[in-house]
Design a protein around this motif. Structure first.
Motif, short mmCIF file in Angstrom:
data_model
loop_
_atom_site.label_atom_id
_atom_site.label_comp_id
_atom_site.label_asym_id
_atom_site.label_seq_id
_atom_site.Cartn_x
_atom_site.Cartn_y
_atom_site.Cartn_z
N PHE A 170 51.39 77.10 87.64
CA PHE A 170 49.99 77.02 86.85
C PHE A 170 50.22 76.04 85.87
O PHE A 170 50.96 75.55 85.02
CB PHE A 170 50.12 78.23 86.17
CG PHE A 170 48.85 78.75 85.35
CD1 PHE A 170 47.95 79.50 86.12
CD2 PHE A 170 48.53 77.95 84.14
CE1 PHE A 170 46.79 79.83 85.23
CE2 PHE A 170 47.37 78.29 83.43
CZ PHE A 170 46.46 79.04 83.94
N ILE A 171 48.94 75.07 86.17
CA ILE A 171 48.95 74.03 85.37
C ILE A 171 47.60 74.17 84.45
O ILE A 171 46.60 74.36 84.91
CB ILE A 171 48.67 72.72 86.44
CG1 ILE A 171 49.71 72.47 87.05
CG2 ILE A 171 48.39 71.37 85.51
CD1 ILE A 171 49.62 71.72 88.35
N ALA A 172 47.67 73.84 83.12
CA ALA A 172 46.62 73.86 82.32
C ALA A 172 46.41 72.52 81.47
O ALA A 172 47.37 72.33 80.90
CB ALA A 172 46.62 75.11 81.36
N GLN A 173 45.17 72.17 81.15
CA GLN A 173 45.01 71.11 80.75
C GLN A 173 43.42 71.00 80.02
O GLN A 173 42.66 71.34 80.39
CB GLN A 173 44.49 69.96 81.82
CG GLN A 173 44.37 68.45 81.19
CD GLN A 173 45.50 67.68 80.48
OE1 GLN A 173 46.78 68.03 81.01
NE2 GLN A 173 45.22 67.17 79.43
N LYS A 183 43.79 63.14 84.59
CA LYS A 183 44.36 62.78 85.79
C LYS A 183 45.74 63.02 85.70
O LYS A 183 46.41 63.24 86.98
CB LYS A 183 44.39 61.33 85.85
CG LYS A 183 45.12 60.46 85.04
CD LYS A 183 45.24 58.79 85.33
CE LYS A 183 45.88 58.13 84.46
NZ LYS A 183 45.81 56.71 84.95
N SER A 184 46.22 63.68 84.75
CA SER A 184 47.93 63.98 84.55
C SER A 184 48.07 65.41 85.28
O SER A 184 48.87 65.40 85.98
CB SER A 184 48.34 63.85 83.26
OG SER A 184 49.81 64.69 83.31
N ALA A 185 47.03 66.21 85.00
CA ALA A 185 46.87 67.50 85.76
C ALA A 185 46.59 67.49 87.15
O ALA A 185 47.39 68.18 87.98
CB ALA A 185 45.87 68.43 85.02
N TYR A 186 45.90 66.66 87.47
CA TYR A 186 45.62 66.53 88.98
C TYR A 186 46.78 65.84 89.75
O TYR A 186 46.83 66.24 90.98
CB TYR A 186 44.17 65.62 89.15
CG TYR A 186 42.90 66.26 88.85
CD1 TYR A 186 42.57 67.40 89.55
CD2 TYR A 186 42.11 65.99 87.79
CE1 TYR A 186 41.19 68.08 89.26
CE2 TYR A 186 40.91 66.19 87.48
CZ TYR A 186 40.48 67.54 88.04
OH TYR A 186 39.36 68.24 88.02
#
Length: 236
Positions: A170-173, A183-186
């Protein structure tokens, strides 16, 4: 018993992830661990600390949880997200949560907006009330250049193993994060090897995403994800 390790960021402290740790402690009987990385905390003493010491600190806390718990989850914020990803590629953890993880750093466009806000507050005599200024001014003064180089080593090391991460992630930004660009999350979403990935962008949130206005909704979604009842949606 289940366990959850939360890892804070570069020049940070458990404060950065404490709201989520408190939420998990309140809603579960899990063993929740939030170590302070060497040289970190509210008073920084980073001089002479090497990047592998940060990894080893988190690694020891993870080993303790793996010894005590049947299932362990990893949560990392900013640099802590990179450390969490590195460990997730090497240890039998069940799920990974990355919050404002710094695969890239410094969002110049948002940072300029934040600086403008700081200048306006200064001109209006409200500088002492500006939380962003108060939190990062001290950090900038207290952070040796050598420590920044050690941070960059963490970034390089973690990027090299992203493809080896094969657990649900799970990635949250925050959309208004002035430290870590979206762009780090992508990038993390694209490079992590797992077939189960969720990306959540938090409107209005800055870098300290665990302290954002939408924190409870975010925590609810993370909790559902950790319990395998995720209600989130993939954005890619």
């Amino acid at each position: 018993m289940k366990g959850c390790l939360l890892i804070h960021g570069f020049t940070g402290s458990p404060f950065e992830v404490q709201p989520l740790a408190d939420y998990l402690a309140e809603h579960t009987e899990w063993k929740v661990a939030v170590p302070t990385l060497p040289g970190h905390g509210e008073e920084l003493e980073l001089k002479g600390i090497l990047h592998h010491e940060w990894i080893e600190c988190a690694e020891e806390a993870l080993k303790d949880l793996l010894d005590e718990c049947e299932e362990v989850y990893l949560v990392g914020f900013s640099m802590g997200g990179l450390i969490a990803g590195y460990l997730a590629a090497r240890y039998p953890v069940s799920r990974l949560v990355l919050l404002s993880a710094a695969a890239y750093y410094i969002n110049f466009e948002q940072l300029l907006k934040d600086i403008k806000e700081i200048i306006n507050d200064s001109l209006n005599g409200k500088l002492k009330e500006n939380e962003l200024f108060n939190r990062y001014r001290k950090k900038i003064i207290s952070t040796p250049i050598s420590s920044t180089r050690e941070f960059k080593k963490i970034v390089k090391l973690s990027k090299s193993v992203l493809g080896e991460i094969d657990i649900p992630t799970f990635i949250a930004q925050g959309e208004e994060d002035g430290i870590v660009p979206i762009k780090s999350a992508y990038y993390l979403y694209d490079k992590i090897g797992s077939s189960r990935k969720i990306l959540r962008l938090e409107p209005g949130a800055k870098h300290l995403i665990c302290h954002c206005d939408g924190q409870m909704e975010l925590f609810d979604e993370i909790f559902c994800f950790l319990k395998e009842k995720n209600k989130g949606r993939s954005l890619r």
